[in-house]
Design an enzyme around this catalytic site. Sequence first.
Site, PDB file in Angstrom:
ATOM      1  N   ILE A 154       5.271 -47.026  62.417  1.00 53.78           N
ATOM      2  CA  ILE A 154       5.609 -45.652  62.792  1.00 53.78           C
ATOM      3  C   ILE A 154       6.255 -45.627  64.175  1.00 53.78           C
ATOM      4  O   ILE A 154       7.275 -44.956  64.386  1.00 53.78           O
ATOM      5  CB  ILE A 154       4.359 -44.756  62.759  1.00 53.78           C
ATOM      6  CG1 ILE A 154       3.804 -44.682  61.339  1.00 53.78           C
ATOM      7  CG2 ILE A 154       4.689 -43.358  63.276  1.00 53.78           C
ATOM      8  CD1 ILE A 154       2.471 -43.961  61.225  1.00 53.78           C
ATOM      9  N   ARG A 229      -4.678 -40.330  65.889  1.00 51.25           N
ATOM     10  CA  ARG A 229      -6.062 -39.892  65.717  1.00 51.25           C
ATOM     11  C   ARG A 229      -6.487 -39.112  66.963  1.00 51.25           C
ATOM     12  O   ARG A 229      -6.213 -39.527  68.090  1.00 51.25           O
ATOM     13  CB  ARG A 229      -6.998 -41.077  65.481  1.00 51.25           C
ATOM     14  CG  ARG A 229      -6.884 -41.705  64.093  1.00 51.25           C
ATOM     15  CD  ARG A 229      -7.380 -40.737  63.025  1.00 51.25           C
ATOM     16  NE  ARG A 229      -7.312 -41.281  61.682  1.00 51.25           N
ATOM     17  CZ  ARG A 229      -6.317 -41.102  60.826  1.00 51.25           C
ATOM     18  NH1 ARG A 229      -5.244 -40.407  61.221  1.00 51.25           N
ATOM     19  NH2 ARG A 229      -6.359 -41.596  59.607  1.00 51.25           N
ATOM     20  N   ASP A 253      -0.786 -33.438  65.441  1.00 53.63           N
ATOM     21  CA  ASP A 253      -1.129 -33.191  64.044  1.00 53.63           C
ATOM     22  C   ASP A 253      -2.590 -33.547  63.804  1.00 53.63           C
ATOM     23  O   ASP A 253      -3.071 -33.465  62.681  1.00 53.63           O
ATOM     24  CB  ASP A 253      -0.225 -34.031  63.128  1.00 53.63           C
ATOM     25  CG  ASP A 253      -0.371 -33.651  61.662  1.00 53.63           C
ATOM     26  OD1 ASP A 253      -0.421 -32.442  61.372  1.00 53.63           O
ATOM     27  OD2 ASP A 253      -0.444 -34.561  60.815  1.00 53.63           O
ATOM     28  N   GLU A 258     -11.973 -31.885  63.292  1.00 52.65           N
ATOM     29  CA  GLU A 258     -11.145 -31.188  62.301  1.00 52.65           C
ATOM     30  C   GLU A 258     -12.023 -30.670  61.165  1.00 52.65           C
ATOM     31  O   GLU A 258     -12.785 -31.444  60.597  1.00 52.65           O
ATOM     32  CB  GLU A 258     -10.068 -32.138  61.748  1.00 52.65           C
ATOM     33  CG  GLU A 258      -9.081 -32.616  62.796  1.00 52.65           C
ATOM     34  CD  GLU A 258      -8.052 -33.603  62.232  1.00 52.65           C
ATOM     35  OE1 GLU A 258      -8.023 -33.799  60.988  1.00 52.65           O
ATOM     36  OE2 GLU A 258      -7.298 -34.169  63.022  1.00 52.65           O
ATOM     37  N   HIS A 277      -3.106 -31.401  60.477  1.00 51.20           N
ATOM     38  CA  HIS A 277      -3.132 -32.733  59.856  1.00 51.20           C
ATOM     39  C   HIS A 277      -2.329 -32.734  58.545  1.00 51.20           C
ATOM     40  O   HIS A 277      -2.797 -33.189  57.493  1.00 51.20           O
ATOM     41  CB  HIS A 277      -4.580 -33.176  59.599  1.00 51.20           C
ATOM     42  CG  HIS A 277      -4.748 -34.667  59.686  1.00 51.20           C
ATOM     43  ND1 HIS A 277      -5.885 -35.270  60.150  1.00 51.20           N
ATOM     44  CD2 HIS A 277      -3.905 -35.688  59.367  1.00 51.20           C
ATOM     45  CE1 HIS A 277      -5.767 -36.586  60.107  1.00 51.20           C
ATOM     46  NE2 HIS A 277      -4.551 -36.854  59.638  1.00 51.20           N
ATOM     47  N   GLY A 279       0.964 -33.956  58.504  1.00 54.27           N
ATOM     48  CA  GLY A 279       2.123 -34.830  58.676  1.00 54.27           C
ATOM     49  C   GLY A 279       2.452 -35.674  57.468  1.00 54.27           C
ATOM     50  O   GLY A 279       3.625 -35.960  57.190  1.00 54.27           O
TER      51      GLY A 279
END
Length: 319
Positions: A154, A229, A253, A258, A277, A279
């Site tokens: 990434i 994270r 994100d 969460e 979250h 993405g």
Amino acid sequence: MSQRILLLESLAEEAMELLNTSEDVEIVFALDESSLQKALEKPDFQAIITRGKGQVRSQLMDQIPGLQVIARAGVGLDNIDVDEASQRNIKVVNAPNSNANTIAEHTISLMLNLQRNLFNAFNMVKEGRWKERGNYVGDELHGKTLGVLGMGNIGKKVARIAEALGMEVCYWSAYREPVSYAMLTFDEVLKKSDVITVHLPLTSDTENLISHEAFDQMKEGAILINTARGKIIDQESLINALNSGKLGGFGADVLADEPPKADEPLVTHPNTLITAHVGSLTKTTYTKMCTMTVENTLAILQGKDPMENCIFNQQSLKG
């Protein structure tokens, strides 16, 4: 004898079709606690498939003695006790690299929106405040320095897009990567970068890596992006940096908790853009993650070779 697979969460239609059309495979859904307990009345499952919500810890493994595979339709494995699975010689499968493109795009989107102050610009027009354009304040990414923390798949994709936008890229990572960007120390990246983006796994070494001391090292008004994270960033230090103006903006994100609490200050802060979250939840990537995971799980159960590198704990397994 049929192979029994326990599904803790729903999967993409294409992945379900693969399961439903496979010979000698029985699928049992356990989407909540009551259905899970019902399913465990007959615990002879060979595999568990989950996404990011269904938890697979030692207690569940204890109840399924014949478990061979725990598969996550995704990349991160926060919801699976990998060490415990390895000790039991259970293969832990994920979908490596399946979300690299979409997370890279999401990262750049957050970066652009914050740097150009687009969220406020959109609302200005929607709310009929066109004449306030004279008060608009924004900037561009071209000519800025991007610091990438974690130059994996990434990180590399984000760096290439940023380079195409005219940014100078530097990075800090566990290992030197075969890229043309300057590899610096952690502190050097923090001091040099106008924008910092996080692409690291959550481990005991990276938890709260970006702390009060890290924020002190950053440029005044720097932008921080986190699509990795939430717990990699110390949340209290983050909100303090935003309130003081040390951090010019935060795009994410992911959060440490969460969903966030109703009074979470990061969510309503004027200098943050936070998505729920999502993405990896594009149709293309979601389908790819689910089908890849199912294909590899079925291959293992059928004694065939799965995709290379899909067994996350391969080196920890016996034999």
